[in-house]
Design a protein around this motif. Structure first.
Motif, mmCIF file in Angstrom:
data_model
loop_
_atom_site.group_PDB
_atom_site.id
_atom_site.type_symbol
_atom_site.label_atom_id
_atom_site.label_comp_id
_atom_site.label_asym_id
_atom_site.label_seq_id
_atom_site.Cartn_x
_atom_site.Cartn_y
_atom_site.Cartn_z
ATOM 1 N N TRP A 152 -23.336 21.950 14.893
ATOM 2 C CA TRP A 152 -21.988 22.889 15.706
ATOM 3 C C TRP A 152 -21.824 23.921 14.259
ATOM 4 O O TRP A 152 -21.426 24.922 14.758
ATOM 5 C CB TRP A 152 -21.113 22.259 15.702
ATOM 6 C CG TRP A 152 -21.321 21.165 17.017
ATOM 7 C CD1 TRP A 152 -21.388 19.790 16.767
ATOM 8 C CD2 TRP A 152 -21.398 21.700 18.466
ATOM 9 N NE1 TRP A 152 -21.919 19.474 18.212
ATOM 10 C CE2 TRP A 152 -21.752 20.254 19.230
ATOM 11 C CE3 TRP A 152 -21.317 22.674 19.054
ATOM 12 C CZ2 TRP A 152 -21.979 20.196 20.575
ATOM 13 C CZ3 TRP A 152 -21.690 22.690 20.513
ATOM 14 C CH2 TRP A 152 -22.059 21.503 21.230
ATOM 15 N N TYR A 153 -21.982 23.649 13.116
ATOM 16 C CA TYR A 153 -21.611 24.713 12.072
ATOM 17 C C TYR A 153 -22.323 24.038 10.755
ATOM 18 O O TYR A 153 -22.841 22.936 10.697
ATOM 19 C CB TYR A 153 -20.035 24.623 11.636
ATOM 20 C CG TYR A 153 -19.369 23.285 11.682
ATOM 21 C CD1 TYR A 153 -19.488 22.434 10.530
ATOM 22 C CD2 TYR A 153 -18.941 22.870 12.950
ATOM 23 C CE1 TYR A 153 -18.608 21.268 10.516
ATOM 24 C CE2 TYR A 153 -18.095 21.463 12.803
ATOM 25 C CZ TYR A 153 -18.256 20.979 11.713
ATOM 26 O OH TYR A 153 -17.675 19.597 11.719
ATOM 27 N N THR A 171 -13.321 27.525 5.256
ATOM 28 C CA THR A 171 -13.559 27.781 6.573
ATOM 29 C C THR A 171 -14.631 28.967 6.679
ATOM 30 O O THR A 171 -15.505 29.056 7.618
ATOM 31 C CB THR A 171 -12.088 28.212 7.390
ATOM 32 O OG1 THR A 171 -11.382 27.146 7.506
ATOM 33 C CG2 THR A 171 -12.499 28.637 8.930
ATOM 34 N N ASN A 195 -18.190 28.459 6.932
ATOM 35 C CA ASN A 195 -18.700 27.906 8.362
ATOM 36 C C ASN A 195 -18.911 28.866 9.561
ATOM 37 O O ASN A 195 -19.051 28.593 10.474
ATOM 38 C CB ASN A 195 -17.997 26.614 8.842
ATOM 39 C CG ASN A 195 -18.552 25.359 8.063
ATOM 40 O OD1 ASN A 195 -19.884 25.151 7.977
ATOM 41 N ND2 ASN A 195 -17.512 24.335 7.672
ATOM 42 N N GLU A 196 -18.405 29.934 9.102
ATOM 43 C CA GLU A 196 -18.225 31.106 10.130
ATOM 44 C C GLU A 196 -19.783 31.968 10.161
ATOM 45 O O GLU A 196 -20.318 31.986 9.070
ATOM 46 C CB GLU A 196 -17.004 32.065 9.959
ATOM 47 C CG GLU A 196 -15.744 31.355 9.902
ATOM 48 C CD GLU A 196 -15.437 30.734 11.482
ATOM 49 O OE1 GLU A 196 -16.360 31.044 12.408
ATOM 50 O OE2 GLU A 196 -14.368 30.084 11.850
ATOM 51 N N PHE A 251 -20.151 30.291 12.988
ATOM 52 C CA PHE A 251 -20.553 29.164 13.816
ATOM 53 C C PHE A 251 -19.473 28.244 14.206
ATOM 54 O O PHE A 251 -19.684 28.095 15.260
ATOM 55 C CB PHE A 251 -21.746 28.240 13.102
ATOM 56 C CG PHE A 251 -22.902 29.307 12.439
ATOM 57 C CD1 PHE A 251 -23.857 29.519 13.434
ATOM 58 C CD2 PHE A 251 -22.816 29.599 11.136
ATOM 59 C CE1 PHE A 251 -24.962 30.349 12.736
ATOM 60 C CE2 PHE A 251 -23.842 30.516 10.738
ATOM 61 C CZ PHE A 251 -24.682 30.858 11.289
ATOM 62 N N LEU A 252 -18.486 28.225 13.390
ATOM 63 C CA LEU A 252 -17.375 27.062 13.571
ATOM 64 C C LEU A 252 -16.788 27.954 14.669
ATOM 65 O O LEU A 252 -16.110 27.357 15.599
ATOM 66 C CB LEU A 252 -16.671 26.709 12.298
ATOM 67 C CG LEU A 252 -15.361 26.149 12.738
ATOM 68 C CD1 LEU A 252 -15.489 24.581 13.415
ATOM 69 C CD2 LEU A 252 -14.389 26.058 11.290
#
Length: 219
Positions: free
Chosen positions: A65-66, A74, A77-78, A80-81
């Motif tokens: 998922w991430y 944060t 993980n972007e 994707f998160l």
């Protein structure tokens, strides 16, 4: 916008097990962990052995998922998160738009899927029928604010985790339990000394109990 349940299932490519979705007493979303698949979550349907429930499982792109730890900054993980949170919340929105009530919807996740499930329901609070968080917790680095708007009053939550899980710090499990409780949910937490990163028999018992209670409230 009203959509049919079958259209929602097909739109999101959800795998299905248990009772047929159109005649099920309630629905349960099963969210897989890092490196796993939607199909790997479906054996829970047989393990729980609860007739009348339909289990629906989404598949993450690339089986994750991430990319980083759920405790990472944060930005690491972007995007994707953010995409994963939007996807799971959209699945929930579409299921509810098809006529499923919050009380007739369960959300169960394991490991990375439990983290995604936690964060999604905290950001989209409703009186869900049941929330099962297995080896996971709310997403974000230490010090992440947990002042989510809304209420989880009426929702029943179970959190289970090892006391020395290599991926899930016990403090984050405790923090997540506290957040669910402050938002009005009825919460049960179980910490298992010396347990591994997996789903044990006691956790299955708590899942079964919570899902049975959900169907009793939503006949």
């Amino acid at each position: 916008m009203t959509v049919s349940l079958q259209a929602a299932i097909e739109r999101h490519g959800l795998l299905e097990a248990g009772a047929p979705s159109g005649s099920a007493a309630a629905l349960v979303l099963l969210v897989h962990g890092r490196g796993a698949t939607a199909a790997s979550m479906l054996p829970l349907a047989d393990a729980l052995a609860l007739p009348g429930l339909c289990y629906l499982a989404p598949q993450a792109d690339g089986n994750s998922w991430y990319p980083q730890s759920f405790m990472a900054p944060t930005a690491a993980n972007e995007p994707f998160l953010g995409n994963a949170l939007t996807r799971l919340s959209t699945i929930i929105t579409d299921l509810l738009a098809s006529g499923v009530t919050p009380a007739g919807l369960g959300v169960v996740g394991f490991s990375q899927g439990a983290c995604l499930a936690s964060e999604t329901v905290l950001r989209n609070p409703r009186a869900y029928g049941f929330i099962g968080i297995l080896s996971g917790g709310a997403i974000g680095p230490l010090g992440t604010p947990r002042d989510y708007p809304g209420s989880l009053g009426g929702a029943r939550v179970f959190l289970g985790c090892s006391d020395h899980d290599p991926h899930i710090p016990l403090a984050r499990v405790r923090e997540t339990t506290g957040t669910f409780t402050r938002m009005g949910a009825s919460v049960t937490e179980r910490i298992y000394p010396g347990s591994s990163h997996g789903i044990n028999a006691d956790e299955l018992s708590h899942l079964r109990e919570g899902l049975l209670a959900m169907t009793a409230r939503h006949p």
